[in-house]
Design an enzyme around this catalytic site. Structure first.
Site, PDB file in Angstrom:
ATOM      1  N   HIS A   1      56.499  -6.938   4.586  1.00 56.77           N
ATOM      2  CA  HIS A   1      56.315  -5.819   5.518  1.00 56.77           C
ATOM      3  C   HIS A   1      54.909  -5.812   6.132  1.00 56.77           C
ATOM      4  O   HIS A   1      54.686  -5.150   7.133  1.00 56.77           O
ATOM      5  CB  HIS A   1      56.678  -4.473   4.865  1.00 56.77           C
ATOM      6  CG  HIS A   1      55.607  -3.863   4.004  1.00 56.77           C
ATOM      7  ND1 HIS A   1      55.607  -3.961   2.627  1.00 56.77           N
ATOM      8  CD2 HIS A   1      54.503  -3.146   4.320  1.00 56.77           C
ATOM      9  CE1 HIS A   1      54.545  -3.326   2.145  1.00 56.77           C
ATOM     10  NE2 HIS A   1      53.857  -2.818   3.151  1.00 56.77           N
TER      11      HIS A   1
ATOM     12  N   ASP B   1      60.498  -8.289  -0.471  1.00 53.15           N
ATOM     13  CA  ASP B   1      59.298  -7.980   0.321  1.00 53.15           C
ATOM     14  C   ASP B   1      58.192  -9.000   0.005  1.00 53.15           C
ATOM     15  O   ASP B   1      57.202  -8.686  -0.645  1.00 53.15           O
ATOM     16  CB  ASP B   1      58.841  -6.546  -0.004  1.00 53.15           C
ATOM     17  CG  ASP B   1      57.838  -6.024   0.999  1.00 53.15           C
ATOM     18  OD1 ASP B   1      57.529  -6.747   1.966  1.00 53.15           O
ATOM     19  OD2 ASP B   1      57.356  -4.884   0.809  1.00 53.15           O
TER      20      ASP B   1
ATOM     21  N   SER C   1      49.296  -2.650  -0.332  1.00 51.92           N
ATOM     22  CA  SER C   1      50.468  -3.508  -0.130  1.00 51.92           C
ATOM     23  C   SER C   1      50.093  -4.963   0.012  1.00 51.92           C
ATOM     24  O   SER C   1      49.087  -5.282   0.650  1.00 51.92           O
ATOM     25  CB  SER C   1      51.198  -3.106   1.147  1.00 51.92           C
ATOM     26  OG  SER C   1      52.051  -2.059   0.878  1.00 51.92           O
TER      27      SER C   1
HETATM   28  N1  ARG Z   1      53.605   0.403   1.452  1.00 53.05           N
HETATM   29  C1  ARG Z   1      52.252   0.616   1.049  1.00 53.05           C
HETATM   30  C2  ARG Z   1      51.320  -0.273   1.873  1.00 53.05           C
HETATM   31  O1  ARG Z   1      51.745  -0.724   2.916  1.00 53.05           O
HETATM   32  C3  ARG Z   1      52.081   0.440  -0.426  1.00 53.05           C
HETATM   33  C4  ARG Z   1      52.503   1.656  -1.121  1.00 53.05           C
HETATM   34  C5  ARG Z   1      52.449   1.542  -2.589  1.00 53.05           C
HETATM   35  N2  ARG Z   1      52.759   2.847  -3.054  1.00 53.05           N
HETATM   36  C6  ARG Z   1      52.804   3.201  -4.323  1.00 53.05           C
HETATM   37  N3  ARG Z   1      53.036   4.442  -4.570  1.00 53.05           N
HETATM   38  N4  ARG Z   1      52.622   2.339  -5.272  1.00 53.05           N
HETATM   39  O2  ARG Z   1      50.147  -0.406   1.617  1.00 53.05           O
END
Ligand code: ARG
Length: 244
Positions: free
Chosen positions: A64, A108, A198
């Site tokens: 992503h 992912d 992420s």
């Molecule tokens: N999707 C988030 C990013 O793009 C990461 C989120 C991780 N969240 C969590 N509660 N561990 O950085």
């Protein structure tokens, strides 16, 4: 009157709690030397996502983080505790995201080839991929420059936090059936990865066991952090490295 005073004092102390030096959702500042495999994936020169050094010219991140963006926009910074300076910056030459990554958020994972090789040293190093998924309750650590709390600012310095692997069925119940075997969950009270982390590493026993993927909120007591399950995705990763 007295009650109002107590309420006032209470709300003042609540507000001042927010200005305490909060760390990445329960973690602490760390040096890149303690996690030399950590990289900052940068889009047009700004920190965009975390990433992991697999070898001197192969980087792993979350699908992503790179979906729909051309390789030319990206570079990685390695060997620095900070996203804005220090270490080495190398441009990305190719990106290969998992073909089956979609709205379900399964798979992912993406591999990146760099334009030139990193010079490995005490602050820049690779980490092996896990052979098998860690057992429930195993301790793991996650690091990154992400937000220090839900909807809070990004961190300028690297942070790390330790979390425990959560039972798949328990995680499955939290996310009402959303969790596939290509995902692994980890949590600890008040501790989690968050936005901006992420693509970064979840490490247990000296091996890469997960890649930061998603979560509801950050450090929410009912919702663990969800990671791409590296042991399950290892065959894809190895094939992708051959192809890229
Ligand atoms: N999707 C988030 C990013 O793009 C990461 C989120 C991780 N969240 C969590 N509660 N561990 O950085």
């Amino acid at each position: 009157m007295c009650v109002q005073w107590i309420l006032l004092i209470f709300s003042v102390s609540l507000t001042s709690c927010h200005s305490l030096p909060e760390r990445i959702v329960g973690g602490s500042s760390i040096s890149i030397r303690s996690v030399p495999w950590q990289a900052s994936l940068q889009k047009y020169g700004k920190h965009w996502c975390g990433a992991v050094i697999y070898s001197s010219d192969i980087i792993i991140t979350a699908a992503h983080c790179v979906k729909g963006v051309s390789a030319g926009a990206f570079s990685v910074r390695v060997g620095s505790t900070y996203t804005r300076y220090g270490g080495q910056v190398v441009k990305v030459s190719k990106i290969l995201g998992h073909e089956s990554f979609d709205k379900s958020l399964a798979n992912d994972i993406a591999v990146i080839r760099l334009q030139s090789k990193l010079s490995l040293g005490t602050a820049v190093g690779s980490i092996p991929l896990a052979e098998s998924s860690p057992a429930t309750g195993s301790s793991a650590s996650v690091s990154g420059w992400g937000s220090i709390g839900y909807q809070r600012p990004m961190s300028k310095a690297l942070h790390g936090v330790s979390v425990d692997i959560v039972d798949r069925n328990k995680c499955q119940r939290s996310y009402s059936g959303f969790i596939t075997k290509e995902m692994i969950c980890a949590a600890a009270p008040g501790k989690d990865s968050c936005s901006g982390d992420s693509g970064g590493p979840l490490v247990s026993n000296g091996e890469l066991v997960g890649i930061v993927s998603f979560g509801m909120d950050c450090a929410h007591p009912k919702y663990p952090g969800v990671y791409a399950n590296v042991a399950e995705l290892k065959p894809w990763i190895l094939k992708a490295i051959q192809r890229i």
